[in-house]
Scaffold this active site. Sequence first.
Site, PDB file in Angstrom:
ATOM      1  N   LYS A 279       0.887  -1.167   0.000  1.00  0.00           N
ATOM      2  CA  LYS A 279       0.000   0.000   0.000  1.00  0.00           C
ATOM      3  C   LYS A 279       0.926   1.219   0.000  1.00  0.00           C
ATOM      4  O   LYS A 279       1.445   1.628   1.033  1.00  0.00           O
ATOM      5  CB  LYS A 279      -0.874  -0.021   1.259  1.00  0.00           C
ATOM      6  CG  LYS A 279      -2.229   0.640   1.127  1.00  0.00           C
ATOM      7  CD  LYS A 279      -2.187   2.113   0.830  1.00  0.00           C
ATOM      8  CE  LYS A 279      -1.897   2.956   2.044  1.00  0.00           C
ATOM      9  NZ  LYS A 279      -1.644   4.377   1.695  1.00  0.00           N
TER      10      LYS A 279
ATOM     11  N   GLU B 106       9.560   1.422  10.929  1.00  0.00           N
ATOM     12  CA  GLU B 106      10.585   2.453  10.737  1.00  0.00           C
ATOM     13  C   GLU B 106       9.859   3.785  10.763  1.00  0.00           C
ATOM     14  O   GLU B 106       9.110   4.119   9.837  1.00  0.00           O
ATOM     15  CB  GLU B 106      11.319   2.228   9.408  1.00  0.00           C
ATOM     16  CG  GLU B 106      12.154   0.956   9.461  1.00  0.00           C
ATOM     17  CD  GLU B 106      12.861   0.614   8.162  1.00  0.00           C
ATOM     18  OE1 GLU B 106      12.787   1.393   7.198  1.00  0.00           O
ATOM     19  OE2 GLU B 106      13.493  -0.453   8.112  1.00  0.00           O
TER      20      GLU B 106
ATOM     21  N   CYS C  74      13.791  10.975   6.724  1.00  0.00           N
ATOM     22  CA  CYS C  74      13.609  10.642   8.140  1.00  0.00           C
ATOM     23  C   CYS C  74      14.905  10.754   8.922  1.00  0.00           C
ATOM     24  O   CYS C  74      14.903  10.992  10.122  1.00  0.00           O
ATOM     25  CB  CYS C  74      13.062   9.230   8.265  1.00  0.00           C
ATOM     26  SG  CYS C  74      14.166   8.011   7.544  1.00  0.00           S
TER      27      CYS C  74
ATOM     28  N   GLU D 160       9.029  16.445  15.322  1.00  0.00           N
ATOM     29  CA  GLU D 160       9.498  16.256  13.945  1.00  0.00           C
ATOM     30  C   GLU D 160       8.692  17.163  13.010  1.00  0.00           C
ATOM     31  O   GLU D 160       7.459  17.131  13.006  1.00  0.00           O
ATOM     32  CB  GLU D 160       9.307  14.793  13.513  1.00  0.00           C
ATOM     33  CG  GLU D 160       9.840  14.534  12.114  1.00  0.00           C
ATOM     34  CD  GLU D 160       9.508  13.132  11.583  1.00  0.00           C
ATOM     35  OE1 GLU D 160       8.337  12.724  11.655  1.00  0.00           O
ATOM     36  OE2 GLU D 160      10.423  12.464  11.095  1.00  0.00           O
TER      37      GLU D 160
HETATM   38  P1  NAD Z   1       2.326   8.377   7.425  1.00  0.00           P
HETATM   39  O1  NAD Z   1       2.501   7.602   8.681  1.00  0.00           O
HETATM   40  O2  NAD Z   1       1.317   9.449   7.392  1.00  0.00           O
HETATM   41  O3  NAD Z   1       1.958   7.404   6.219  1.00  0.00           O
HETATM   42  C1  NAD Z   1       2.764   6.312   5.876  1.00  0.00           C
HETATM   43  C2  NAD Z   1       1.890   5.254   5.236  1.00  0.00           C
HETATM   44  O4  NAD Z   1       0.981   4.750   6.206  1.00  0.00           O
HETATM   45  C3  NAD Z   1       1.036   5.765   4.070  1.00  0.00           C
HETATM   46  O5  NAD Z   1       0.998   4.794   3.069  1.00  0.00           O
HETATM   47  C4  NAD Z   1      -0.314   5.943   4.717  1.00  0.00           C
HETATM   48  O6  NAD Z   1      -1.404   5.877   3.830  1.00  0.00           O
HETATM   49  C5  NAD Z   1      -0.335   4.773   5.689  1.00  0.00           C
HETATM   50  N1  NAD Z   1      -1.258   4.912   6.803  1.00  0.00           N
HETATM   51  C6  NAD Z   1      -1.635   6.051   7.433  1.00  0.00           C
HETATM   52  N2  NAD Z   1      -2.505   5.752   8.433  1.00  0.00           N
HETATM   53  C7  NAD Z   1      -2.665   4.407   8.423  1.00  0.00           C
HETATM   54  C8  NAD Z   1      -3.453   3.507   9.201  1.00  0.00           C
HETATM   55  N3  NAD Z   1      -4.251   3.929  10.193  1.00  0.00           N
HETATM   56  N4  NAD Z   1      -3.377   2.189   8.926  1.00  0.00           N
HETATM   57  C9  NAD Z   1      -2.579   1.747   7.928  1.00  0.00           C
HETATM   58  N5  NAD Z   1      -1.836   2.551   7.142  1.00  0.00           N
HETATM   59  C10 NAD Z   1      -1.865   3.870   7.398  1.00  0.00           C
HETATM   60  O7  NAD Z   1       3.777   8.919   7.040  1.00  0.00           O
HETATM   61  P2  NAD Z   1       4.162   9.849   5.804  1.00  0.00           P
HETATM   62  O8  NAD Z   1       3.631  11.215   6.094  1.00  0.00           O
HETATM   63  O9  NAD Z   1       3.792   9.169   4.554  1.00  0.00           O
HETATM   64  O10 NAD Z   1       5.763   9.854   5.899  1.00  0.00           O
HETATM   65  C11 NAD Z   1       6.485  10.738   6.680  1.00  0.00           C
HETATM   66  C12 NAD Z   1       6.878  10.082   7.988  1.00  0.00           C
HETATM   67  O11 NAD Z   1       7.581   8.880   7.715  1.00  0.00           O
HETATM   68  C13 NAD Z   1       7.823  10.911   8.825  1.00  0.00           C
HETATM   69  O12 NAD Z   1       7.453  10.803  10.169  1.00  0.00           O
HETATM   70  C14 NAD Z   1       9.177  10.244   8.617  1.00  0.00           C
HETATM   71  O13 NAD Z   1      10.111  10.430   9.644  1.00  0.00           O
HETATM   72  C15 NAD Z   1       8.771   8.819   8.503  1.00  0.00           C
HETATM   73  N6  NAD Z   1       9.786   8.044   7.784  1.00  0.00           N
HETATM   74  C16 NAD Z   1      10.562   7.173   8.493  1.00  0.00           C
HETATM   75  C17 NAD Z   1      11.560   6.440   7.852  1.00  0.00           C
HETATM   76  C18 NAD Z   1      12.456   5.481   8.593  1.00  0.00           C
HETATM   77  O14 NAD Z   1      13.185   4.729   7.939  1.00  0.00           O
HETATM   78  N7  NAD Z   1      12.472   5.475   9.917  1.00  0.00           N
HETATM   79  C19 NAD Z   1      11.742   6.603   6.475  1.00  0.00           C
HETATM   80  C20 NAD Z   1      10.935   7.514   5.796  1.00  0.00           C
HETATM   81  C21 NAD Z   1       9.938   8.218   6.463  1.00  0.00           C
HETATM   82  O1  6OD Z   2      18.507   3.904   2.991  1.00  0.00           O
HETATM   83  C1  6OD Z   2      17.589   3.212   3.434  1.00  0.00           C
HETATM   84  O2  6OD Z   2      17.578   1.972   3.323  1.00  0.00           O
HETATM   85  C2  6OD Z   2      16.460   3.846   4.117  1.00  0.00           C
HETATM   86  N1  6OD Z   2      15.523   3.020   4.635  1.00  0.00           N
HETATM   87  C3  6OD Z   2      16.395   5.192   4.182  1.00  0.00           C
HETATM   88  C4  6OD Z   2      15.375   5.915   4.837  1.00  0.00           C
HETATM   89  C5  6OD Z   2      15.244   7.229   4.621  1.00  0.00           C
HETATM   90  C6  6OD Z   2      14.219   7.971   5.249  1.00  0.00           C
HETATM   91  O3  6OD Z   2      13.661   8.937   4.759  1.00  0.00           O
END
Ligand code: NAD
Ligand code: 6OD
Length: 487
Positions: free
Chosen positions: A178, A254, A288, A391
């Site tokens: 998804k 993550e 992130c 964040e």
């Molecule tokens: P988000 O949590 O809003 O959405 C991520 C995904 O989850 C989307 O596909 C969304 O549709 C889905 N989703 C949302 N609510 C849901 C629910 N109740 N049940 C199931 N699925 C659901 O995050 P975003 O805004 O898309 O991304 C930004 C965030 O992601 C930031 O907080 C960032 O730090 C984090 N992020 C973390 C990493 C990591 O590796 N730790 C990497 C990239 C982004």
């Molecule tokens: O490099 C990767 O494998 C990874 N998961 C990066 C995440 C980046 C976050 O925005």
Amino acid sequence: MKEFRHFINGQFVSSASGKTFENRNPVDNSLIGLVHEAGREEVDAAVAAAKQALKGPWAKYSQAKRIELLNKVADRINERFEEFLVAECLDTGKPRHIASHIDIPRGAANFKAFSETLANHPTESFRLDTPDGKGAINMGHRTPKGVIAVISPWNLPLLLMTWKVGPAMACGNTVVVKPSEETPATTTLLGEVMNECGVPAGVFNVVHGFGPDSAGAFLTEHKDVDAITFTGETRTGEIIMKAAACGLRNISLECGGKNPGIVFDDCDIEKAVEGTMRSAFVNCGQVCLGTERVYVQRGVYDQFLARMKEEVAKLKLGRPEDPDANFGPLVSLEHRDKVAYYYGLAKEEGATVEIGGGIPDMGDAELNQGAWIEPTIWTGLADNARVVREEIFGPCCHIRPFDTEEEVIALANDTDYGLAAAIWTENSARAIRVGEQMEAGIVWINSWFLRDLRTAFGGAKQSGIGREGGVHGLEFYTELKNICIKL
Ligand code: NAD
Ligand code: 6OD
């Protein structure tokens, strides 16, 4: 009008309900196309296809054959590089040279890297002494976990989705993805690639939609999903963890970060400036692992701040195809509203806006409809300011001076998050000493986002649960069974 359909059992299908939503280009808010929104019916069909595929030819493939197929997928992404690049830039607005150096090559590499890890990983074996003197042999044996739900975000859409799909498929699982509602394009395109490469129907499935009361929730709550791997916000991770509790399904989360950068006065200042510019501003700050809190030792504080302001002033905002532009818009107007809210809050909380701080006039009526925001540096905030603790996920950082190593370790760790830290120093003993004390899953010394896919990746504290990457991915994507043979 372009339409983004679900990819279920090897075929592109529309939603039975006819429900669609708009996919807009953040550069100028123009309409890219309509995305089909999955209801329970499509999610059920995708999960059923994935479950069925576990019993089909996929299950009989040798490891070598799976690896060969995944290498073919990687090669095909590279052959269709330009299409993936255009699709990713339309969905996210990011500069072409960023997507062509980071997103698309890593999208392909994620399929190759895990195949190699798998091919070279031994399973454990122990000989046990028994009272009859004959002994027993214990043998570890890995099997696929089953149907894996992959929920991915919008900031590095292809990279972060394939980072999960690559190892999941390498281990013999089937997947239902998804993707983020903001960035459906490259995941959809990957469906075409899977068919072109001969991946059996049902091994890779895609459902589009939102989170709550939509595809994301229907998928993560589905009883036939065996494990869930998620990248996104910590709050969403909490909801998914609750869904996974039903049926005791395994999770890999993550999540968010509020990552520190630490600049010691014995650093190479130009390296520190170059690295912090990337860690705070690349991808419009939507990484992130990015640095939103920068701590600079007093001896180099003025120099570092002045150099950062000079470099920020040089950032060139522009369309993805503009060869001079190195800074794109945020992913959506909705996310721009969130980041702009924090820009206002920073002023209310007493920040000095060193540079940026607002919504730019792009000097063009079309671009002014887009999700643009200025790269921003603040100073002068209290350590308990919300802007320093929450964040933001935008192109901004707060820079604060410090005096001692002990002080900065405490400041860096004073957060609910624990994803990444970047340390800038030419003193190796200090680098290791401080690195070891960071409460974070990933620490970079004199670099940032330098990735070796064999290493563990994941967050401490509220930044996540579990580790993926290299052999750590095997732990999540396989069920490890012990077979005890009495001799
Ligand atoms: P988000 O949590 O809003 O959405 C991520 C995904 O989850 C989307 O596909 C969304 O549709 C889905 N989703 C949302 N609510 C849901 C629910 N109740 N049940 C199931 N699925 C659901 O995050 P975003 O805004 O898309 O991304 C930004 C965030 O992601 C930031 O907080 C960032 O730090 C984090 N992020 C973390 C990493 C990591 O590796 N730790 C990497 C990239 C982004
Ligand atoms: O490099 C990767 O494998 C990874 N998961 C990066 C995440 C980046 C976050 O925005």
